[in-house]
Motif scaffolding. Structure first.
Motif, short mmCIF file in Angstrom:
data_model
loop_
_atom_site.label_atom_id
_atom_site.label_comp_id
_atom_site.label_asym_id
_atom_site.label_seq_id
_atom_site.Cartn_x
_atom_site.Cartn_y
_atom_site.Cartn_z
N GLY A 322 -17.46 -7.14 5.52
CA GLY A 322 -18.67 -7.80 6.03
C GLY A 322 -18.47 -9.29 6.17
O GLY A 322 -17.61 -9.90 5.53
N GLU A 323 -19.29 -9.91 7.02
CA GLU A 323 -19.15 -11.33 7.31
C GLU A 323 -19.33 -12.18 6.06
O GLU A 323 -18.59 -13.14 5.83
N ARG A 324 -20.32 -11.84 5.23
CA ARG A 324 -20.55 -12.62 4.03
C ARG A 324 -19.36 -12.53 3.08
O ARG A 324 -18.94 -13.55 2.51
N GLY A 325 -18.82 -11.33 2.91
CA GLY A 325 -17.68 -11.17 2.01
C GLY A 325 -16.46 -11.94 2.49
O GLY A 325 -15.74 -12.55 1.68
N ARG A 326 -16.23 -11.93 3.80
CA ARG A 326 -15.10 -12.69 4.34
C ARG A 326 -15.30 -14.19 4.12
O ARG A 326 -14.35 -14.92 3.80
N ARG A 327 -16.53 -14.64 4.29
CA ARG A 327 -16.82 -16.05 4.07
C ARG A 327 -16.56 -16.43 2.61
O ARG A 327 -15.99 -17.49 2.31
N GLU A 328 -16.97 -15.55 1.70
CA GLU A 328 -16.76 -15.83 0.28
C GLU A 328 -15.27 -15.81 -0.08
O GLU A 328 -14.82 -16.57 -0.95
N LEU A 329 -14.50 -14.95 0.59
CA LEU A 329 -13.06 -14.94 0.36
C LEU A 329 -12.44 -16.26 0.83
O LEU A 329 -11.59 -16.84 0.14
N HIS A 330 -12.87 -16.75 1.98
CA HIS A 330 -12.39 -18.04 2.45
C HIS A 330 -12.70 -19.14 1.43
O HIS A 330 -11.87 -20.03 1.19
N GLU A 331 -13.88 -19.06 0.81
CA GLU A 331 -14.25 -20.06 -0.18
C GLU A 331 -13.33 -20.00 -1.40
O GLU A 331 -12.96 -21.03 -1.98
N LEU A 332 -12.97 -18.77 -1.82
CA LEU A 332 -12.04 -18.63 -2.93
C LEU A 332 -10.67 -19.21 -2.58
O LEU A 332 -10.05 -19.94 -3.36
N VAL A 333 -10.20 -18.87 -1.39
CA VAL A 333 -8.86 -19.30 -0.97
C VAL A 333 -8.80 -20.81 -0.77
O VAL A 333 -7.75 -21.43 -0.95
N ALA A 334 -9.92 -21.43 -0.43
CA ALA A 334 -9.94 -22.88 -0.22
C ALA A 334 -9.47 -23.63 -1.45
O ALA A 334 -8.89 -24.73 -1.33
N ASP A 335 -9.69 -23.08 -2.63
CA ASP A 335 -9.30 -23.75 -3.87
C ASP A 335 -8.05 -23.12 -4.50
O ASP A 335 -7.74 -23.39 -5.66
N ALA A 336 -7.36 -22.26 -3.75
CA ALA A 336 -6.21 -21.53 -4.28
C ALA A 336 -4.90 -22.04 -3.69
O ALA A 336 -4.87 -22.71 -2.66
N ASP A 337 -3.82 -21.69 -4.37
CA ASP A 337 -2.48 -22.02 -3.90
C ASP A 337 -1.83 -20.83 -3.19
O ASP A 337 -0.96 -21.02 -2.33
N VAL A 338 -2.23 -19.61 -3.57
CA VAL A 338 -1.58 -18.40 -3.08
C VAL A 338 -2.63 -17.35 -2.75
O VAL A 338 -3.62 -17.20 -3.49
N PHE A 339 -2.40 -16.61 -1.67
CA PHE A 339 -3.18 -15.40 -1.38
C PHE A 339 -2.21 -14.24 -1.21
O PHE A 339 -1.23 -14.35 -0.46
N VAL A 340 -2.48 -13.14 -1.91
CA VAL A 340 -1.61 -11.96 -1.89
C VAL A 340 -2.43 -10.74 -1.50
O VAL A 340 -3.54 -10.53 -2.02
N HIS A 341 -1.88 -9.92 -0.59
CA HIS A 341 -2.52 -8.62 -0.31
C HIS A 341 -1.46 -7.59 0.03
O HIS A 341 -0.32 -7.93 0.40
N ASN A 342 -1.81 -6.32 -0.12
CA ASN A 342 -0.94 -5.24 0.34
C ASN A 342 -1.76 -4.26 1.18
O ASN A 342 -1.64 -3.04 1.05
N TRP A 343 -2.59 -4.80 2.07
CA TRP A 343 -3.37 -3.99 2.99
C TRP A 343 -2.46 -3.28 3.98
O TRP A 343 -1.31 -3.66 4.19
N ALA A 344 -3.01 -2.28 4.62
CA ALA A 344 -2.28 -1.54 5.65
C ALA A 344 -1.94 -2.46 6.82
O ALA A 344 -2.64 -3.47 7.05
#
Length: 556
Positions: A322-344
């Motif tokens: 959802g749009e809100r969840g993606r926005r919140e993920l961007h907010e988390l990543v804004a203060d992070a050094d690394v983003f990791v995923h193993n999506w398809a």
């Protein structure tokens, strides 16, 4: 190049050296010691002894009903990757102001890390007993003699596949749980009716039915060599810059923030290793939390298997669809050094959460994707799971001797190693960022990790001394330097009678007596609960609601 000490496995030394030479970041010239036993208070002279004492032979052998060795130096290879991680982490900390000059790890600690999920399950406070039985396991064999692995992640696809082949419904129903749980139990006692149904049709028919029902099948290669040579990780510099960060101490990654959106083993393993090195890890889970939290047995109020890889992480629930969840993920990543995923494959781009999307929010971000098959390309990409990768990569051939059929180990070899390789790539990218200010995208896969494992160009024959020997109360393995003629003379028998003679006495007797003849006999762990309670492992393990390995590095 780091000064990697040759006090332990030659394989570990070679893996560490080769990986560090291939990675960006320009690691410092640090002393790095890789010994055999580390804090484990046992004489462990080689890979076989480590596999025996630390539970690898027990877990790998569950599908066969007795301990079995892995035909590759798996513990040594993982130790080499851990050593490379340690050098990179110490170099990163030095670039941020720390004074580390050396790092140490061991093959035994790597082995314990590789069985940590099984150890957590065996030692959970829950009274639930893990239902694993030997026999009936894949691979399957078609009418025209093709041995193949099959993978499906959902019950609907499983039912449709077997229904198309006219398989007995009760066998299909009975087979689903052991098939689904084989990643957790390292066994898969499937009904014979399933094997019989596939022996009745040619592989071409199997592949067509699989394609029509959303199931993946791949032949098991008998050649142990990887079909193609690919790097463990690939790196791409991303636009934007990040400021240098200061070291806070005492752990090398203190002050580093990692956001992960991962599942199963490979992805969570990345964050798990980075957390043990001192990073703060924020785990993004779907609304309601990861379903794996409720899988028995429970350790406290959470699945022991889930806790093995995710304890110590800070969980947040977001609906990234959802749009809100993606926005919140961007907010988390804004203060992070690394983003990791193993999506398809393709999911990140579909969600608008690919590297190019997130780097606009966080310039200088290290973006890591752990996949199944990258950089291989397929007309129809099969599911990127451990056993399919073992089948295609040649690892399924390498783990067994020449006189046994090729078959993937049901111990999750590439999942664990794949997570470790991805974490190594993240550390190299962080070091590069600290030196240059530029972030990087790091791509790795189960397949690329499988190529890190050294293996012979052809399958080898094993003698009786290359495998666990049955004793009156268990099994032992002998050090690889053992001469059969000399050992037979010490035992008062012939080389052909060695195995029978060992059955006359308990494992402890042989461990105590054979050093007199310069032979090290290592008892084989056959119960992870006993391993957890053994004082000789006390300095390498800890216990809360379950037993878990401590961080496998020492920095000074």
């Amino acid at each position: 190049m780091p000064n990697v000490q040759r006090t332990g496995s030659e394989v570990a030394f070679r893996v560490a050296s080769e990986q560090l030479a291939a990675l960006p970041g320009d690691p410092d010239l640090l002393a790095c010691d890789i010994d055999w036993a580390g804090p484990v208070d046992l004489e462990l002279p080689d890979e076989l002894a480590v596999q025996a004492a630390c539970g690898i032979m027990h877990v790998h052998g569950r599908a066969a009903g007795r301990p079995q060795r892995l035909g590759v130096d798996y513990a040594g290879t993982l130790a080499g990757v851990l050593a490379a991680q340690g050098v990179l982490a110490a170099s990163l900390a030095r670039a941020r102001g720390a004074g580390f000059t050396s790092v140490r790890t061991s093959v035994a600690e790597a082995a314990l890390l590789s069985v940590q999920q099984y150890l957590a399950v065996a030692t959970a406070d829950d009274d639930w007993q893990e239902p694993w039985r030997a026999g009936g396991r894949p691979p399957f064999t078609s009418r025209d003699g093709v041995r193949f692995e099959l993978e499906v992640l959902h019950g609907e696809g499983w039912q449709r596949f077997w229904a198309e082949l006219g398989t007995d419904r009760s066998a299909v129903a009975a087979g689903w749980r052991p098939f689904q749980q084989r990643f957790a139990t390292a066994s898969a006692d499937l009904p014979e009716a399933l094997h019989r149904a596939l022996r009745a049709v040619d592989y071409r028919t199997v592949a067509a039915v699989a394609d029509a029902t959303g199931v993946s099948v791949l032949p098991v290669r008998d050649d142990p060599a990887p079909p193609v040579d690919v790097p463990a990780c690939t790196f791409r510099t991303m636009p934007g810059t990040a400021p240098r960060t200061e070291w806070r101490g005492p752990a090398p990654l203190d002050g580093i923030v990692v956001v992960e959106s991962t599942r199963r083993i490979q992805g969570p393993m990345v964050g798990h290793l980075l957390r043990m090195l001192g990073a703060e890890v924020i785990r993004v889970e779907p609304p309601g939390g990861d379903l794996m939290r409720g899988v028995p047995p429970l350790a406290g109020d959470c699945s022991a298997r889930f806790r093995a890889l995710n304890d110590g992480k800070h969980a947040v629930e977001l609906d990234v669809k959802g749009e809100r969840g993606r926005r919140e993920l961007h907010e988390l990543v804004a203060d992070a050094d690394v983003f990791v995923h193993n999506w398809a494959p393709g999911k990140a781009a579909q969600l608008g959460l690919d590297a190019g999307d997130l780097v606009r929010t966080s310039p200088g971000l290290v973006y890591a994707w752990s996949s199944g098959w990258e950089p291989l390309s397929w007309p129809e990409t099969p599911l990127g799971t451990d056993y399919l990768v073992q089948a295609h990569s040649g690892l399924a051939a390498a783990v067994h001797p020449a006189d046994e059929p090729s078959a993937p180990s049901l111990m999750t070899l590439t999942d664990v190693l794949g997570g470790a390789v991805s974490a190594m790539g993240v550390l190299a990218a962080l070091l590069h960022r600290q030196r240059t200010g530029r972030g990087m995208r790091v791509d790795s896969s189960l397949f690329s990790a499988s190529g890190v494992l050294p293996r012979p160009s052809r399958r080898l024959k094993w003698t009786v001394l290359d495998q666990p020997l049955r004793t009156s109360d268990g099994f032992v393995v002998l050090s690889g330097r053992t001469d059969p003629e000399r050992l037979a003379a010490v035992l008062g028998t012939t080389p052909e009678g060695i195995a029978e003679r060992f059955q006359e006495r308990p494992s402890g007797f042989w461990a105590a007596e054979l050093p007199v003849a310069d032979v090290v006999a290592t008892p084989v762990c056959t119960d992870l609960r006993e391993l957890a309670g053994d004082r000789k492992f006390a300095a390498a393990l800890d216990h809360s609601t379950h037993t878990f390995p401590l961080a496998p590095w020492e920095f000074s």
